[in-house]
Design a protein around this motif. Structure first.
Motif, PDB file in Angstrom:
ATOM      1  N   ILE A  30     -27.390  10.236  11.149  1.00 17.42           N
ATOM      2  CA  ILE A  30     -29.073  11.360  11.293  1.00 17.42           C
ATOM      3  C   ILE A  30     -29.820  12.098  10.929  1.00 17.42           C
ATOM      4  O   ILE A  30     -30.401  12.255  10.143  1.00 17.42           O
ATOM      5  CB  ILE A  30     -28.985  12.009  13.629  1.00 17.42           C
ATOM      6  CG1 ILE A  30     -30.406  11.813  13.717  1.00 17.42           C
ATOM      7  CG2 ILE A  30     -28.793  13.164  12.767  1.00 17.42           C
ATOM      8  CD1 ILE A  30     -30.109  12.207  15.233  1.00 17.42           C
ATOM      9  N   GLU A  90     -20.594  16.276   8.961  1.00 13.88           N
ATOM     10  CA  GLU A  90     -21.014  17.469   8.980  1.00 13.88           C
ATOM     11  C   GLU A  90     -19.599  18.951   8.564  1.00 13.88           C
ATOM     12  O   GLU A  90     -19.157  18.054   9.004  1.00 13.88           O
ATOM     13  CB  GLU A  90     -21.618  18.227  10.366  1.00 13.88           C
ATOM     14  CG  GLU A  90     -22.497  16.947  10.831  1.00 13.88           C
ATOM     15  CD  GLU A  90     -22.847  17.652  12.714  1.00 13.88           C
ATOM     16  OE1 GLU A  90     -23.505  18.405  12.389  1.00 13.88           O
ATOM     17  OE2 GLU A  90     -23.001  16.597  13.291  1.00 13.88           O
ATOM     18  N   GLU A  92     -30.242  -5.656  25.811  1.00 15.42           N
ATOM     19  CA  GLU A  92     -29.542  -4.475  25.154  1.00 15.42           C
ATOM     20  C   GLU A  92     -28.678  -4.621  25.166  1.00 15.42           C
ATOM     21  O   GLU A  92     -27.554  -3.521  25.085  1.00 15.42           O
ATOM     22  CB  GLU A  92     -30.225  -4.135  26.740  1.00 15.42           C
ATOM     23  CG  GLU A  92     -31.099  -2.916  27.099  1.00 15.42           C
ATOM     24  CD  GLU A  92     -32.428  -3.536  26.240  1.00 15.42           C
ATOM     25  OE1 GLU A  92     -32.829  -3.973  25.334  1.00 15.42           O
ATOM     26  OE2 GLU A  92     -33.212  -4.231  27.400  1.00 15.42           O
ATOM     27  N   ILE A  93     -27.528  -5.297  26.163  1.00 14.23           N
ATOM     28  CA  ILE A  93     -25.998  -5.084  25.296  1.00 14.23           C
ATOM     29  C   ILE A  93     -25.045  -5.375  24.392  1.00 14.23           C
ATOM     30  O   ILE A  93     -24.659  -4.291  23.636  1.00 14.23           O
ATOM     31  CB  ILE A  93     -25.460  -6.394  26.999  1.00 14.23           C
ATOM     32  CG1 ILE A  93     -25.754  -6.194  28.150  1.00 14.23           C
ATOM     33  CG2 ILE A  93     -24.004  -6.680  26.290  1.00 14.23           C
ATOM     34  CD1 ILE A  93     -25.558  -7.963  28.096  1.00 14.23           C
ATOM     35  N   PHE A 153     -26.782  -1.791  22.120  1.00 15.01           N
ATOM     36  CA  PHE A 153     -25.947  -0.601  23.047  1.00 15.01           C
ATOM     37  C   PHE A 153     -24.304  -0.515  22.498  1.00 15.01           C
ATOM     38  O   PHE A 153     -23.947  -0.038  22.272  1.00 15.01           O
ATOM     39  CB  PHE A 153     -26.656  -0.239  24.240  1.00 15.01           C
ATOM     40  CG  PHE A 153     -27.518   0.322  24.093  1.00 15.01           C
ATOM     41  CD1 PHE A 153     -28.678   1.948  23.563  1.00 15.01           C
ATOM     42  CD2 PHE A 153     -28.859  -0.329  24.775  1.00 15.01           C
ATOM     43  CE1 PHE A 153     -29.241   2.156  23.518  1.00 15.01           C
ATOM     44  CE2 PHE A 153     -30.473   0.503  25.431  1.00 15.01           C
ATOM     45  CZ  PHE A 153     -30.363   1.386  24.206  1.00 15.01           C
ATOM     46  N   SER A 154     -24.096  -2.130  22.881  1.00 16.20           N
ATOM     47  CA  SER A 154     -22.297  -2.504  22.135  1.00 16.20           C
ATOM     48  C   SER A 154     -21.970  -2.759  20.777  1.00 16.20           C
ATOM     49  O   SER A 154     -21.201  -0.872  19.948  1.00 16.20           O
ATOM     50  CB  SER A 154     -22.699  -3.313  23.035  1.00 16.20           C
ATOM     51  OG  SER A 154     -22.057  -3.997  24.385  1.00 16.20           O
ATOM     52  N   LEU A 156     -20.291   4.140  16.440  1.00 14.44           N
ATOM     53  CA  LEU A 156     -19.879   5.422  17.254  1.00 14.44           C
ATOM     54  C   LEU A 156     -18.122   5.193  16.562  1.00 14.44           C
ATOM     55  O   LEU A 156     -17.915   6.336  15.975  1.00 14.44           O
ATOM     56  CB  LEU A 156     -20.250   5.599  17.671  1.00 14.44           C
ATOM     57  CG  LEU A 156     -21.498   6.776  17.820  1.00 14.44           C
ATOM     58  CD1 LEU A 156     -21.910   6.714  18.699  1.00 14.44           C
ATOM     59  CD2 LEU A 156     -21.605   7.728  16.449  1.00 14.44           C
ATOM     60  N   LEU A 157     -17.763   4.401  16.594  1.00 18.78           N
ATOM     61  CA  LEU A 157     -16.285   4.205  16.807  1.00 18.78           C
ATOM     62  C   LEU A 157     -15.300   4.251  15.599  1.00 18.78           C
ATOM     63  O   LEU A 157     -14.888   4.555  15.144  1.00 18.78           O
ATOM     64  CB  LEU A 157     -15.568   2.792  17.420  1.00 18.78           C
ATOM     65  CG  LEU A 157     -14.842   3.709  19.126  1.00 18.78           C
ATOM     66  CD1 LEU A 157     -14.165   1.728  19.209  1.00 18.78           C
ATOM     67  CD2 LEU A 157     -14.069   3.971  18.837  1.00 18.78           C
ATOM     68  N   ALA A 158     -16.710   3.181  14.496  1.00 15.61           N
ATOM     69  CA  ALA A 158     -15.694   3.151  12.857  1.00 15.61           C
ATOM     70  C   ALA A 158     -16.394   4.438  12.105  1.00 15.61           C
ATOM     71  O   ALA A 158     -14.901   5.187  11.319  1.00 15.61           O
ATOM     72  CB  ALA A 158     -15.960   2.037  12.736  1.00 15.61           C
ATOM     73  N   PRO A 209     -17.763   7.846  12.632  1.00 19.98           N
ATOM     74  CA  PRO A 209     -18.799   9.183  13.759  1.00 19.98           C
ATOM     75  C   PRO A 209     -20.010   9.453  13.397  1.00 19.98           C
ATOM     76  O   PRO A 209     -20.691  10.206  14.143  1.00 19.98           O
ATOM     77  CB  PRO A 209     -17.834   9.758  13.742  1.00 19.98           C
ATOM     78  CG  PRO A 209     -16.409   8.755  13.383  1.00 19.98           C
ATOM     79  CD  PRO A 209     -16.820   7.915  12.316  1.00 19.98           C
ATOM     80  N   ILE A 220     -28.212   7.355  15.912  1.00 11.51           N
ATOM     81  CA  ILE A 220     -27.479   8.025  16.228  1.00 11.51           C
ATOM     82  C   ILE A 220     -26.539   6.630  15.403  1.00 11.51           C
ATOM     83  O   ILE A 220     -25.153   7.140  13.664  1.00 11.51           O
ATOM     84  CB  ILE A 220     -26.590   7.633  16.888  1.00 11.51           C
ATOM     85  CG1 ILE A 220     -26.859   8.875  17.291  1.00 11.51           C
ATOM     86  CG2 ILE A 220     -25.000   7.615  17.100  1.00 11.51           C
ATOM     87  CD1 ILE A 220     -26.583   8.980  19.170  1.00 11.51           C
ATOM     88  N   MET A 236     -23.498   0.325  19.063  1.00 13.34           N
ATOM     89  CA  MET A 236     -24.134   1.483  18.355  1.00 13.34           C
ATOM     90  C   MET A 236     -23.004   1.981  18.874  1.00 13.34           C
ATOM     91  O   MET A 236     -22.334   2.890  18.334  1.00 13.34           O
ATOM     92  CB  MET A 236     -25.425   2.380  19.239  1.00 13.34           C
ATOM     93  CG  MET A 236     -25.201   3.993  18.856  1.00 13.34           C
ATOM     94  SD  MET A 236     -26.103   4.530  20.266  1.00 13.34           S
ATOM     95  CE  MET A 236     -25.032   4.192  21.614  1.00 13.34           C
ATOM     96  N   ILE A 237     -21.849   1.695  20.397  1.00  9.93           N
ATOM     97  CA  ILE A 237     -20.627   2.361  21.040  1.00  9.93           C
ATOM     98  C   ILE A 237     -19.507   2.157  19.284  1.00  9.93           C
ATOM     99  O   ILE A 237     -18.355   2.863  19.055  1.00  9.93           O
ATOM    100  CB  ILE A 237     -20.141   1.895  22.203  1.00  9.93           C
ATOM    101  CG1 ILE A 237     -21.489   2.673  23.170  1.00  9.93           C
ATOM    102  CG2 ILE A 237     -19.132   2.265  22.249  1.00  9.93           C
ATOM    103  CD1 ILE A 237     -21.150   2.031  24.082  1.00  9.93           C
ATOM    104  N   PHE A 243     -33.272   6.816  19.265  1.00 13.66           N
ATOM    105  CA  PHE A 243     -31.764   7.594  19.173  1.00 13.66           C
ATOM    106  C   PHE A 243     -30.422   6.680  18.896  1.00 13.66           C
ATOM    107  O   PHE A 243     -29.953   7.156  17.996  1.00 13.66           O
ATOM    108  CB  PHE A 243     -31.293   7.750  20.737  1.00 13.66           C
ATOM    109  CG  PHE A 243     -31.259   9.612  20.423  1.00 13.66           C
ATOM    110  CD1 PHE A 243     -30.207  10.418  19.740  1.00 13.66           C
ATOM    111  CD2 PHE A 243     -31.918  11.002  21.313  1.00 13.66           C
ATOM    112  CE1 PHE A 243     -30.121  11.516  19.296  1.00 13.66           C
ATOM    113  CE2 PHE A 243     -32.142  12.062  21.020  1.00 13.66           C
ATOM    114  CZ  PHE A 243     -30.796  12.233  20.080  1.00 13.66           C
TER     115      PHE A 243
END
Lengths: 155, 174
Positions: free
Chosen positions: A98, A151, A128-129, A132-133, A139-141, A143, A94, A135-136, A90
């Protein structure tokens, strides 16, 4: 290197091409796109929405279980082995956006390579850190993900 | 509706008073405290999911942040438990506010995944940063926390009391 590890990329490419063809060339693929776009309009056009949803779930389960069969000999099989893998899938979807199939594949490759480097040079928990960081931060830059389209919502 | 609310709070207050007085052993008290602690988490989740409709699955990450911050403030810096709790709330609140920046830009399932990812990040940082957090699941402390100047004894439930003989039932709940 085990022989089944060589099967993984082959099956992955096959599944991607097959899905692409299914979406573009077959009636059921187009019906799926129609249902995803607008349920009500699709059903007005004579598409059996419930059946298409059922088919989509079945196809998703097929692909998921196929991935499980491929990955089980490589990593250890356990009851909760899918949770982290699914979540990472996922995260990759993201980051890639997607809506863009090729983008997701590209990001998936890059994500895996990055994970292995972090794992090798720092540690498994840091993997993992960092993942996933990333990914976040993406998403900040962006979306919509790196390759996703914005969309459009009609109200 | 207002009367029901007042009645509910009165009932809760009554339970809070009666429970420490009537509990037979520390296990019961501990269970009751856990129940209250998880109740606080549920209230926090209610603010997000119930009032704003943002589905957060990373509440456990914030819970862990608060727990670690409180423990580190109380044990490493020797702060009083009350101060440490306030500090923990501030730290977790700041992280929550920081998490809001990426979260409010996405919606639906993306939001859920971002919050899950946040929980996973907190978990793995706690595992990885052992010089700060100590080993995972390690409850040994180099120094005992204090509650209004009274050191807590290292019983399983960490009660704070001047001495065993004068420990009141009230103190035990802390």
């Amino acid at each position: 290197m085990y022989p089944q590890e060589l099967v993984i990329p082959a099956v992955a490419v096959l599944a991607m091409v097959g899905l692409h063809l299914l979406q573009r060339r077959t009636l059921v693929g187009r019906a799926m796109q129609a249902v995803a776009h607008n349920r009500q309009a699709a059903s007005l056009m004579g598409i059996d929405v419930d059946r298409i949803v059922m088919f989509s779930f079945g196809l998703a389960a097929l692909l998921g279980s196929g991935a499980g069969v491929l990955v089980a000999p490589v990593i250890q099989a356990s009851a909760s082995m899918g949770v982290l893998l699914g979540l990472k899938g996922f995260a990759v979807a993201i980051i890639g956006g997607i809506t863009s199939g090729p983008g997701v594949v590209l990001v998936g490759l890059a994500f895996g390579i990055m994970e292995k480097f972090v794992e090798g040079y720092i540690s498994t928990a840091a993997r993992e850190i960092v993942g996933f960081s990333a990914m976040i931060l993406v998403l900040l830059a962006f979306p919509q993900g790196l390759f996703g389209r914005r969309e459009v919502f009609k109200v | 509706m207002k009367i029901l609310h007042a009645l509910g709070f009165a009932l809760l207050a009554a339970v809070l008073v009666v429970m420490p007085l009537t509990s037979g052993n520390e296990y019961e008290l501990r269970l009751f405290m856990l129940f209250l602690i998880y109740g606080v988490i549920a209230v926090g989740l209610n603010v997000l999911v119930g009032l704003t409709g943002l589905v957060s699955l990373g509440q456990a990450g914030l819970f862990a942040l608060g727990a670690y911050a409180g423990a580190i403030l109380a044990i490493r810096l020797g702060l009083d438990l009350v101060l440490a709790s306030l500090g923990a709330a501030v730290v977790a609140g700041l992280f929550g506010a920081a998490l809001a920046y990426p979260s409010v830009r996405v919606r639906g399932v993306y939001l859920a995944v971002v919050t899950i990812a946040f929980g996973l990040i907190v978990e793995n940082v706690a595992i990885e940063w052992q010089s700060l957090t100590g080993a995972p699941r390690d409850s040994r402390a180099s120094r005992l926390p204090t509650f209004s100047g009274i050191p807590c004894r290292a019983t399983p439930s960490m009660r704070c009391s001047p001495s065993r003989s004068s420990s009141s039932r009230w103190r035990r709940t802390i």
